[in-house]
Design a protein around this motif. Sequence first.
Motif, PDB file in Angstrom:
ATOM      1  N   VAL A  76     -32.591  -4.096 -24.387  1.00 48.13           N
ATOM      2  CA  VAL A  76     -32.942  -3.620 -23.054  1.00 48.13           C
ATOM      3  C   VAL A  76     -33.257  -4.784 -22.125  1.00 48.13           C
ATOM      4  O   VAL A  76     -32.960  -4.745 -20.919  1.00 48.13           O
ATOM      5  N   VAL A  77     -33.846  -5.854 -22.672  1.00 46.67           N
ATOM      6  CA  VAL A  77     -34.120  -7.050 -21.866  1.00 46.67           C
ATOM      7  C   VAL A  77     -32.805  -7.708 -21.454  1.00 46.67           C
ATOM      8  O   VAL A  77     -32.651  -8.171 -20.313  1.00 46.67           O
ATOM      9  N   GLN A  78     -31.846  -7.740 -22.369  1.00 44.09           N
ATOM     10  CA  GLN A  78     -30.540  -8.313 -22.042  1.00 44.09           C
ATOM     11  C   GLN A  78     -29.846  -7.491 -20.953  1.00 44.09           C
ATOM     12  O   GLN A  78     -29.224  -8.045 -20.036  1.00 44.09           O
ATOM     13  N   LEU A  79     -29.955  -6.178 -21.029  1.00 42.43           N
ATOM     14  CA  LEU A  79     -29.369  -5.320 -20.001  1.00 42.43           C
ATOM     15  C   LEU A  79     -30.011  -5.575 -18.641  1.00 42.43           C
ATOM     16  O   LEU A  79     -29.317  -5.708 -17.625  1.00 42.43           O
ATOM     17  N   LEU A  80     -31.327  -5.662 -18.619  1.00 46.08           N
ATOM     18  CA  LEU A  80     -32.030  -5.913 -17.359  1.00 46.08           C
ATOM     19  C   LEU A  80     -31.693  -7.291 -16.813  1.00 46.08           C
ATOM     20  O   LEU A  80     -31.569  -7.474 -15.597  1.00 46.08           O
ATOM     21  N   PHE A  81     -31.527  -8.276 -17.707  1.00 44.89           N
ATOM     22  CA  PHE A  81     -31.161  -9.631 -17.254  1.00 44.89           C
ATOM     23  C   PHE A  81     -29.801  -9.620 -16.567  1.00 44.89           C
ATOM     24  O   PHE A  81     -29.627 -10.178 -15.479  1.00 44.89           O
ATOM     25  N   TRP A  82     -28.814  -8.978 -17.201  1.00 45.29           N
ATOM     26  CA  TRP A  82     -27.471  -8.966 -16.633  1.00 45.29           C
ATOM     27  C   TRP A  82     -27.405  -8.168 -15.341  1.00 45.29           C
ATOM     28  O   TRP A  82     -26.618  -8.486 -14.446  1.00 45.29           O
ATOM     29  N   TYR A  83     -28.241  -7.161 -15.207  1.00 53.29           N
ATOM     30  CA  TYR A  83     -28.181  -6.331 -13.999  1.00 53.29           C
ATOM     31  C   TYR A  83     -28.975  -6.938 -12.838  1.00 53.29           C
ATOM     32  O   TYR A  83     -28.502  -6.932 -11.689  1.00 53.29           O
ATOM     33  N   PHE A  84     -30.159  -7.482 -13.127  1.00 58.15           N
ATOM     34  CA  PHE A  84     -31.014  -7.966 -12.055  1.00 58.15           C
ATOM     35  C   PHE A  84     -30.935  -9.475 -11.827  1.00 58.15           C
ATOM     36  O   PHE A  84     -31.013  -9.932 -10.683  1.00 58.15           O
ATOM     37  N   ALA A  85     -30.794 -10.249 -12.911  1.00 57.84           N
ATOM     38  CA  ALA A  85     -30.877 -11.708 -12.787  1.00 57.84           C
ATOM     39  C   ALA A  85     -29.522 -12.398 -12.719  1.00 57.84           C
ATOM     40  O   ALA A  85     -29.294 -13.255 -11.856  1.00 57.84           O
ATOM     41  N   ALA A  86     -28.618 -12.043 -13.620  1.00 61.24           N
ATOM     42  CA  ALA A  86     -27.339 -12.748 -13.700  1.00 61.24           C
ATOM     43  C   ALA A  86     -26.521 -12.709 -12.414  1.00 61.24           C
ATOM     44  O   ALA A  86     -25.885 -13.710 -12.064  1.00 61.24           O
TER      45      ALA A  86
ATOM     46  N   PHE B   2     -22.911   2.644 -30.526  1.00 61.75           N
ATOM     47  CA  PHE B   2     -22.805   3.947 -29.857  1.00 61.75           C
ATOM     48  C   PHE B   2     -24.181   4.441 -29.423  1.00 61.75           C
ATOM     49  O   PHE B   2     -24.357   4.906 -28.278  1.00 61.75           O
ATOM     50  N   LYS B   3     -25.154   4.342 -30.302  1.00 64.39           N
ATOM     51  CA  LYS B   3     -26.503   4.794 -29.942  1.00 64.39           C
ATOM     52  C   LYS B   3     -27.128   3.900 -28.879  1.00 64.39           C
ATOM     53  O   LYS B   3     -27.879   4.375 -28.017  1.00 64.39           O
ATOM     54  N   ASN B   4     -26.810   2.604 -28.915  1.00 66.09           N
ATOM     55  CA  ASN B   4     -27.379   1.680 -27.936  1.00 66.09           C
ATOM     56  C   ASN B   4     -26.849   1.891 -26.529  1.00 66.09           C
ATOM     57  O   ASN B   4     -27.444   1.399 -25.566  1.00 66.09           O
ATOM     58  N   THR B   5     -25.727   2.622 -26.393  1.00 63.40           N
ATOM     59  CA  THR B   5     -25.248   2.900 -25.042  1.00 63.40           C
ATOM     60  C   THR B   5     -26.268   3.695 -24.236  1.00 63.40           C
ATOM     61  O   THR B   5     -26.257   3.653 -23.006  1.00 63.40           O
ATOM     62  N   SER B   6     -27.164   4.398 -24.922  1.00 65.87           N
ATOM     63  CA  SER B   6     -28.191   5.177 -24.218  1.00 65.87           C
ATOM     64  C   SER B   6     -29.134   4.273 -23.430  1.00 65.87           C
ATOM     65  O   SER B   6     -29.738   4.715 -22.444  1.00 65.87           O
ATOM     66  N   LEU B   7     -29.262   3.010 -23.847  1.00 73.13           N
ATOM     67  CA  LEU B   7     -30.144   2.085 -23.134  1.00 73.13           C
ATOM     68  C   LEU B   7     -29.594   1.719 -21.762  1.00 73.13           C
ATOM     69  O   LEU B   7     -30.331   1.201 -20.916  1.00 73.13           O
ATOM     70  N   ALA B   8     -28.312   1.994 -21.533  1.00 70.77           N
ATOM     71  CA  ALA B   8     -27.723   1.675 -20.226  1.00 70.77           C
ATOM     72  C   ALA B   8     -28.349   2.492 -19.110  1.00 70.77           C
ATOM     73  O   ALA B   8     -28.209   2.141 -17.932  1.00 70.77           O
ATOM     74  N   MET B   9     -29.042   3.567 -19.442  1.00 75.59           N
ATOM     75  CA  MET B   9     -29.722   4.341 -18.414  1.00 75.59           C
ATOM     76  C   MET B   9     -30.798   3.509 -17.713  1.00 75.59           C
ATOM     77  O   MET B   9     -31.178   3.815 -16.578  1.00 75.59           O
ATOM     78  N   ALA B  10     -31.257   2.434 -18.382  1.00 76.19           N
ATOM     79  CA  ALA B  10     -32.290   1.581 -17.789  1.00 76.19           C
ATOM     80  C   ALA B  10     -31.800   0.879 -16.530  1.00 76.19           C
ATOM     81  O   ALA B  10     -32.611   0.480 -15.693  1.00 76.19           O
ATOM     82  N   VAL B  11     -30.476   0.720 -16.390  1.00 74.85           N
ATOM     83  CA  VAL B  11     -29.927   0.082 -15.194  1.00 74.85           C
ATOM     84  C   VAL B  11     -29.139   1.094 -14.354  1.00 74.85           C
ATOM     85  O   VAL B  11     -28.341   0.709 -13.501  1.00 74.85           O
ATOM     86  N   GLY B  12     -29.351   2.377 -14.606  1.00 74.30           N
ATOM     87  CA  GLY B  12     -28.776   3.406 -13.749  1.00 74.30           C
ATOM     88  C   GLY B  12     -27.401   3.890 -14.106  1.00 74.30           C
ATOM     89  O   GLY B  12     -26.748   4.558 -13.296  1.00 74.30           O
ATOM     90  N   VAL B  13     -26.903   3.583 -15.312  1.00 78.18           N
ATOM     91  CA  VAL B  13     -25.603   4.087 -15.729  1.00 78.18           C
ATOM     92  C   VAL B  13     -25.748   5.575 -16.051  1.00 78.18           C
ATOM     93  O   VAL B  13     -26.615   5.966 -16.840  1.00 78.18           O
ATOM     94  N   ALA B  14     -24.890   6.395 -15.474  1.00 80.46           N
ATOM     95  CA  ALA B  14     -24.994   7.852 -15.638  1.00 80.46           C
ATOM     96  C   ALA B  14     -24.349   8.304 -16.937  1.00 80.46           C
ATOM     97  O   ALA B  14     -23.407   9.102 -16.949  1.00 80.46           O
ATOM     98  N   GLU B  15     -24.880   7.793 -18.057  1.00 79.72           N
ATOM     99  CA  GLU B  15     -24.360   8.209 -19.362  1.00 79.72           C
ATOM    100  C   GLU B  15     -25.120   9.446 -19.833  1.00 79.72           C
ATOM    101  O   GLU B  15     -25.864  10.045 -19.074  1.00 79.72           O
ATOM    102  N   LEU B  16     -24.943   9.809 -21.088  1.00 81.43           N
ATOM    103  CA  LEU B  16     -25.442  11.094 -21.571  1.00 81.43           C
ATOM    104  C   LEU B  16     -26.957  11.221 -21.470  1.00 81.43           C
ATOM    105  O   LEU B  16     -27.473  12.257 -21.018  1.00 81.43           O
ATOM    106  N   THR B  17     -27.698  10.210 -21.886  1.00 76.60           N
ATOM    107  CA  THR B  17     -29.157  10.287 -21.833  1.00 76.60           C
ATOM    108  C   THR B  17     -29.649  10.381 -20.392  1.00 76.60           C
ATOM    109  O   THR B  17     -30.582  11.137 -20.080  1.00 76.60           O
ATOM    110  N   TYR B  18     -29.019   9.619 -19.516  1.00 77.56           N
ATOM    111  CA  TYR B  18     -29.368   9.662 -18.087  1.00 77.56           C
ATOM    112  C   TYR B  18     -29.150  11.070 -17.538  1.00 77.56           C
ATOM    113  O   TYR B  18     -30.020  11.615 -16.835  1.00 77.56           O
ATOM    114  N   GLU B  19     -28.015  11.678 -17.858  1.00 75.11           N
ATOM    115  CA  GLU B  19     -27.728  13.011 -17.343  1.00 75.11           C
ATOM    116  C   GLU B  19     -28.660  14.051 -17.950  1.00 75.11           C
ATOM    117  O   GLU B  19     -29.057  15.009 -17.264  1.00 75.11           O
ATOM    118  N   ALA B  20     -29.016  13.890 -19.218  1.00 77.29           N
ATOM    119  CA  ALA B  20     -29.972  14.818 -19.825  1.00 77.29           C
ATOM    120  C   ALA B  20     -31.315  14.760 -19.105  1.00 77.29           C
ATOM    121  O   ALA B  20     -31.957  15.796 -18.866  1.00 77.29           O
TER     122      ALA B  20
END
Length: 234
Positions: free
Chosen positions: A72-82, A170-188
């Motif tokens: 999740v830290v790596q996702l936030l880094f790529w979305y906000f910092a990189a 596959f399960k880690n794709t759910s963490l993409a909701m932390a940067v606003g990706v409208a995947e399954l967990t986000y939609e739920a």
Amino acid sequence: MHYQFDFAAVLHGDYLRAFIGGTLVTLALFAVAWLGSIVLGALLAVVRNSGVRGGAAVVAAYVEYHRNVPLVVQLLFWYFAAPSLFPAWLRDYLASHGSESPLAAVALVLCAAAYVSEDLRSGLRAIPRGQMEAGRALGMSYLLTMRTVIMPQALRISLPPLLNQALVLFKNTSLAMAVGVAELTYEAKEVDSNTYRTFEAFAVATVIYLAISFAIMFCGAALGRRFNVAEGRR
């Protein structure tokens, strides 16, 4: 007062479309990340197995970073910092076309590739050194020998851990909701917010995740049986 279940409240109209859309985004994100991680992971494994000290050290550092920093830290880094390091034209393009999914895919690929490279490296070490020497003796380059002789065997040997990595990814794709990706967990979560049917919304998401996970395991088992049959015919 007992809780009254009402799955129909979250499985009609816009809510049903939200679950379908989120599932498709999850599958697309998984497919891109899995293919990318296999390619990059194989490249990293080849470099680390080459015996080039500098290259092996760089790959080792890469692997340790991605294994020890939470995803999740790596996702936030790529979305906000990189993006601040990107050229202006690329920042403008991502801002106008939506950067959430591409940058989430980059983070997932880079992280999963570290684990894939380790699994493939274990497979490479299980192959007798004589096969590489035989390939070189026939005039084949190191890369050609790896691509045509060594790596196909390493992939077969590494299939069980690679299947496990596919499930984890596959399960880690759910963490993409932390940067606003409208995947399954986000939609739920969105369906839950609109209907106040928390149990039903996340129960539907859970069933979908389980169904896809079992499908991945089934495909992996079928692939493993096919490789075993092919090996037995030789």
